[in-house]
Write a protein that holds these residues in place. Sequence first.
Motif, PDB file in Angstrom:
ATOM      1  N   UNK A  57       0.735  -1.030   0.077  1.00 41.32           N
ATOM      2  CA  UNK A  57       0.003  -0.046   0.101  1.00 41.32           C
ATOM      3  C   UNK A  57       0.996   1.106  -0.027  1.00 41.32           C
ATOM      4  N   UNK A  58       0.426   2.410  -0.998  1.00 39.19           N
ATOM      5  CA  UNK A  58       1.265   3.615  -0.616  1.00 39.19           C
ATOM      6  C   UNK A  58       1.274   4.407   0.768  1.00 39.19           C
ATOM      7  N   UNK A  59       0.440   3.891   1.534  1.00 33.86           N
ATOM      8  CA  UNK A  59       0.402   4.438   3.052  1.00 33.86           C
ATOM      9  C   UNK A  59       1.445   3.628   3.595  1.00 33.86           C
ATOM     10  N   UNK A  88       2.477  13.806  -2.611  1.00 31.45           N
ATOM     11  CA  UNK A  88       2.913  12.480  -2.608  1.00 31.45           C
ATOM     12  C   UNK A  88       2.928  11.894  -3.818  1.00 31.45           C
ATOM     13  N   UNK A  89       3.974  11.325  -4.299  1.00 36.57           N
ATOM     14  CA  UNK A  89       3.805  10.629  -5.824  1.00 36.57           C
ATOM     15  C   UNK A  89       4.262   9.108  -5.408  1.00 36.57           C
ATOM     16  N   UNK A  90       3.393   8.242  -5.911  1.00 38.63           N
ATOM     17  CA  UNK A  90       3.700   6.749  -5.833  1.00 38.63           C
ATOM     18  C   UNK A  90       4.308   6.358  -7.320  1.00 38.63           C
ATOM     19  N   UNK A  91       5.312   6.141  -7.556  1.00 36.84           N
ATOM     20  CA  UNK A  91       5.815   5.939  -8.953  1.00 36.84           C
ATOM     21  C   UNK A  91       6.251   4.727  -9.298  1.00 36.84           C
TER      22      UNK A  91
ATOM     23  N   UNK B  85      -0.970  11.663  -3.728  1.00 41.13           N
ATOM     24  CA  UNK B  85      -1.880  12.543  -3.046  1.00 41.13           C
ATOM     25  C   UNK B  85      -1.473  13.952  -3.398  1.00 41.13           C
ATOM     26  N   UNK B  86      -2.522  14.817  -3.627  1.00 37.40           N
ATOM     27  CA  UNK B  86      -2.117  16.397  -4.026  1.00 37.40           C
ATOM     28  C   UNK B  86      -1.789  16.949  -2.719  1.00 37.40           C
ATOM     29  N   UNK B  87      -2.584  16.559  -1.638  1.00 35.13           N
ATOM     30  CA  UNK B  87      -2.376  17.623  -0.372  1.00 35.13           C
ATOM     31  C   UNK B  87      -2.899  16.677   0.815  1.00 35.13           C
ATOM     32  N   UNK B  88      -2.476  16.830   1.846  1.00 31.83           N
ATOM     33  CA  UNK B  88      -2.770  16.529   3.185  1.00 31.83           C
ATOM     34  C   UNK B  88      -2.788  17.547   4.040  1.00 31.83           C
ATOM     35  N   UNK B 140      -7.075  13.623  -3.126  1.00 31.79           N
ATOM     36  CA  UNK B 140      -6.324  12.418  -3.924  1.00 31.79           C
ATOM     37  C   UNK B 140      -6.881  12.079  -5.146  1.00 31.79           C
ATOM     38  N   UNK B 141      -6.098  12.043  -6.394  1.00 32.81           N
ATOM     39  CA  UNK B 141      -6.882  11.729  -7.556  1.00 32.81           C
ATOM     40  C   UNK B 141      -6.766  10.047  -7.697  1.00 32.81           C
TER      41      UNK B 141
END
Lengths: 153, 153
Positions: A57-59, A88-91, B85-88, B140-141
Amino acid sequence: MPKFYFEDFSPGWTAEYGPRHVTREEIIGFASQFDPQPMHLDEEAARGTMLGGLGASGWHTCAIMMKMIADGLLLDAASMGAPGIEEVKWMKPVRPGDNLTVKGSVLGSRASQSKQDRGFVTFLWEVYNDRAEKVMTLVCPQMLLRRNPGGAA
Amino acid sequence: MPKFYFEDFSPGWTAEYGPRHVTREEIIGFASQFDPQPMHLDEEAARGTMLGGLGASGWHTCAIMMKMIADGLLLDAASMGAPGIEEVKWMKPVRPGDNLTVKGSVLGSRASQSKQDRGFVTFLWEVYNDRAEKVMTLVCPQMLLRRNPGGAA
């Protein structure tokens, strides 16, 4: 006493923490508790997903990174926490058996206008696997006490 | 078969999930494993921090929210995951005994230009405690399969 204060971080600062080994058991354990989507839970089911196989999971990757930064830096710093995350970017997927490394750098810093005892440092954290692939990036503003409150920032 | 596809989400869509009870034991357990800062680990030590008492790691709140969204929505949706994630924003501490509710809404959606079988939906997730305080927001997109690939988006 903290070793590091606001003044110790400015563009040019870099650090590296890890490696941290990631196991299949913990990927499935975290996902069962917090993110029970098939791609994080089961090899067979994961094969037909975007990840093409079991991935964390990205989290979970965020949480593993947090532990590495806490142990490597924040527990020795006059940290007051973070108001949030800018991005956050999950690449790439994080796979069972991966060894993760975190590289840190400073994008900018500014003393608080309203409170002379603190400032904000914006960190870029980049997570790599042992195939030198960047798997995640994270931009986070960290609040830190100043060593010299009210002095030149 | 998924119940929900890309086409089912557009501005005006809303949802609410929870409540989810948060215990002292799980706050300390998560922090021990992933975010061992005093404010997340120990009542006494936490009193002197920004949080003014024991509070959950922000990453723990993200993970709890993820589970609520997975159970409430994503496991019934043709979800392909999220690129990031764009923003938290962490706005208030999450305390032992809090009951969290997640409110979801859609900020926007767009069909993929390059791949006719999918689209992106940008969700705003807002987490509230049982004192009606907003404790976290997250943008989140989400990538989702289209019910009608190549049809009108």
